[in-house]
Enzyme design. Structure first.
Site, PDB file in Angstrom:
ATOM      1  N   LYS A  45       0.854  -1.200   0.000  1.00 21.23           N
ATOM      2  CA  LYS A  45       0.000   0.000   0.000  1.00 21.23           C
ATOM      3  C   LYS A  45       0.887   1.246   0.000  1.00 21.23           C
ATOM      4  O   LYS A  45       2.101   1.146   0.207  1.00 21.23           O
ATOM      5  CB  LYS A  45      -0.923  -0.027   1.215  1.00 21.23           C
ATOM      6  N   ARG A 143      -8.940   0.001  15.576  1.00 27.93           N
ATOM      7  CA  ARG A 143      -8.928   0.793  14.339  1.00 27.93           C
ATOM      8  C   ARG A 143     -10.133   0.346  13.523  1.00 27.93           C
ATOM      9  O   ARG A 143     -11.147   1.014  13.506  1.00 27.93           O
ATOM     10  CB  ARG A 143      -7.598   0.597  13.592  1.00 27.93           C
ATOM     11  N   HIS A 172      -4.605  -7.092  13.772  1.00 22.64           N
ATOM     12  CA  HIS A 172      -3.382  -6.287  13.621  1.00 22.64           C
ATOM     13  C   HIS A 172      -2.840  -5.940  15.002  1.00 22.64           C
ATOM     14  O   HIS A 172      -3.611  -5.657  15.920  1.00 22.64           O
ATOM     15  CB  HIS A 172      -3.721  -5.016  12.832  1.00 22.64           C
ATOM     16  N   ARG A 228       2.158 -10.585   7.267  1.00 19.07           N
ATOM     17  CA  ARG A 228       1.958  -9.413   6.393  1.00 19.07           C
ATOM     18  C   ARG A 228       3.129  -8.456   6.612  1.00 19.07           C
ATOM     19  O   ARG A 228       3.172  -7.739   7.607  1.00 19.07           O
ATOM     20  CB  ARG A 228       0.640  -8.704   6.745  1.00 19.07           C
ATOM     21  N   TYR A 272      14.488  31.421   3.240  1.00 22.13           N
ATOM     22  CA  TYR A 272      13.371  32.092   3.906  1.00 22.13           C
ATOM     23  C   TYR A 272      13.673  32.275   5.399  1.00 22.13           C
ATOM     24  O   TYR A 272      14.135  31.343   6.055  1.00 22.13           O
ATOM     25  CB  TYR A 272      12.094  31.261   3.781  1.00 22.13           C
ATOM     26  N   CYS A 319      13.007  24.934   1.144  1.00 26.34           N
ATOM     27  CA  CYS A 319      11.919  25.561   0.377  1.00 26.34           C
ATOM     28  C   CYS A 319      11.091  24.464  -0.309  1.00 26.34           C
ATOM     29  O   CYS A 319      11.362  23.280  -0.137  1.00 26.34           O
ATOM     30  CB  CYS A 319      12.492  26.492  -0.690  1.00 26.34           C
TER      31      CYS A 319
HETATM   32  C1  LIG Z   1      -3.129  -4.278   8.256  1.00 21.56           C
HETATM   33  C2  LIG Z   1      -1.657  -4.176   8.065  1.00 21.56           C
HETATM   34  N1  LIG Z   1      -0.928  -5.294   8.021  1.00 21.56           N
HETATM   35  C3  LIG Z   1       0.403  -5.252   7.839  1.00 21.56           C
HETATM   36  C4  LIG Z   1       1.065  -4.056   7.702  1.00 21.56           C
HETATM   37  C5  LIG Z   1       2.549  -4.061   7.496  1.00 21.56           C
HETATM   38  O1  LIG Z   1       3.202  -3.493   8.588  1.00 21.56           O
HETATM   39  P1  LIG Z   1       4.794  -3.331   8.555  1.00 21.56           P
HETATM   40  O2  LIG Z   1       5.077  -2.344   7.492  1.00 21.56           O
HETATM   41  O3  LIG Z   1       5.124  -2.825   9.915  1.00 21.56           O
HETATM   42  O4  LIG Z   1       5.348  -4.668   8.254  1.00 21.56           O
HETATM   43  C6  LIG Z   1       0.343  -2.875   7.755  1.00 21.56           C
HETATM   44  C7  LIG Z   1       1.018  -1.599   7.645  1.00 21.56           C
HETATM   45  O5  LIG Z   1       0.825  -0.663   8.321  1.00 21.56           O
HETATM   46  C8  LIG Z   1      -1.063  -2.936   7.939  1.00 21.56           C
HETATM   47  O6  LIG Z   1      -1.819  -1.842   7.982  1.00 21.56           O
END
Ligand SMILES: Cc1ncc(COP(=O)(O)O)c(C=O)c1O
Length: 384
Positions: A45, A143, A172, A228, A272, A319
């Site tokens: 992502k 969340r 998570h 993940r 600046y 800047c």
């Molecule tokens: C739902 C979820 N799983 C896994 C990850 C991966 O986390 P990381 O980048 O700490 O491995 C994220 C990232 O924020 C996440 O939102």
């Protein structure tokens, strides 16, 4: 946008990000060695945390990741349009209007509300197909996710929808970056309890997943069927506590060219606010990167850049498109490449170092490098 080094030159791009896909492959390989059979979901992502897609995603798959994770439907579509066919998980529920698109492109939905489950079920039935869903459980981060006392009802409802197949359940971790923190154990215990409850209710969970990079590196009990991993795939450390615990290679370098050099008299101010005072007559170089390139304004007077393998401090205010550096009497030519993040010789300006200067995390430093900064991919494989 992806460019070759020659195109960067020809188009006169004054700042660019180099992304070493071999480093990403190496990091995924290093993470894989931590696992006793769990799959790796490459988290891509946020434009692969600023590293760029689809190239970063492809490099992860080449190194053994078997699925990908994104936050938004549009990010998933981008990967599908690049020809990626592995499962792509979307971590949050999209608006109902995007459900059809999601199914047409076989993106794997995360489910945690009845309204979204209903929309999915309706659309999948209309399309005369079934859809594998992953139920998101809230084990304490609050969340998104189904609260623990609503899990039984949610599973019952999902199982009664013939078009939906509960393939997975996940949660998570809130503090995995602090190894040994008791809250992770608490989340883990609750995750075990809830996933057992889901199975007892009749759903066969093929995939349970909980770990991010930090937990993958620090706590094998969190690995389950899939981990993940995002940040570690890019060679960035999930936290200070985990520094050096795995052989990771940072994949991204941010480089910019010197646009002008000039002599400035003692007593003059720079940029600046005139916040930097030239102490004795010096050469001042202007580098063509600024906060519109993700080089945060709070780096003013704090960060180091490297030129000709030497470190120099940013002098005065960053800047939008440029900043200045007092290089004393050093000879620096127009066109010299300055390293804002990355290696020069045996030294390195790290994303972690910049994050510390501005009170944030390395994730944000790379993710905020915007699209106007072209990415140059190193070690791209043919067909990739
Ligand atoms: C739902 C979820 N799983 C896994 C990850 C991966 O986390 P990381 O980048 O700490 O491995 C994220 C990232 O924020 C996440 O939102």
């Amino acid at each position: 946008m992806s460019f070759t080094a020659e195109e960067i030159e020809a188009r006169g791009h004054p700042v660019w990000a180099e992304v070493d896909l071999d480093a990403i492959r190496h990091n995924v390989g290093a993470l894989k060695m931590q696992l006793a059979g769990a799959e790796i979901m490459g988290v891509v992502k946020g434009y692969a945390y600023g590293h760029g897609n689809p190239q970063s995603a492809l490099a992860m798959l080449e190194a053994g990741a078997t699925r990908l994770g994104v936050a938004r439907v549009a990010e998933g579509l981008h990967l599908r349009e690049a020809g990626i066919t592995v499962p792509i998980h979307v971590f949050t529920e999209p608006p109902a209007a995007a459900v059809r698109t999601m199914l047409e492109h076989s993106l794997t939905p995360t489910v945690y509300t009845q309204a979204f489950a209903d929309a999915l079920s309706r659309t999948a039935t209309e399309m005369d197909r079934t859809v594998n869903v992953h139920l998101k459980l809230d084990t304490g981060m609050h969340r998104v996710g189904v609260p623990p006392d609503e899990v039984a009802g949610a599973v019952k409802s999902l199982l009664s929808a013939p078009a939906l197949v509960v393939e997975g359940a996940w949660s998570h971790l809130a503090v995995a970056d602090l190894p040994g923190h008791p809250f992770t154990r608490q989340q883990l215990d609750l995750f075990h309890k809830l996933t057992d409850q889901i199975e007892k209710a009749g759903a066969k969970l093929r995939y349970r997943h909980l770990a991010n990079s930090a937990a993958t590196m620090a706590d094998p009990d969190t690995h389950f069927d899939v981990v993940r991993c995002g940040v570690a795939c890019y060679g960035l450390w999930p936290s200070r506590d985990l520094l050096g615990t795995l052989d990771l290679k940072p994949a991204l370098a941010l480089r910019a060219r010197v646009n002008m050099t000039k002599g400035v008299k003692a007593g003059e101010g720079l940029s600046y606010g005139l916040r930097y005072e030239v102490k004795k007559a010096s050469r001042i170089v202007t580098i063509t990167a600024g906060y519109a390139d993700g080089y945060d304004r709070r780096l003013s007077g704090r960060a180091d850049v490297m030129m000709n393998e030497l470190r120099y401090r940013v002098s005065g205010t960053v800047c939008m498109d440029q900043f200045m550096v007092d290089v004393g009497q050093d000879e620096i030519e127009v066109g010299t490449v300055a390293t804002l993040i990355g290696d020069e010789g045996s030294d390195r300006v790290s994303a972690e170092e910049l994050a510390a200067h501005i009170g944030t995390i390395n994730y944000e430093v790379t993710t905020r490098i915007p699209s106007r900064v072209p990415r140059v991919f190193l070690n791209e494989r043919a067909g990739g």
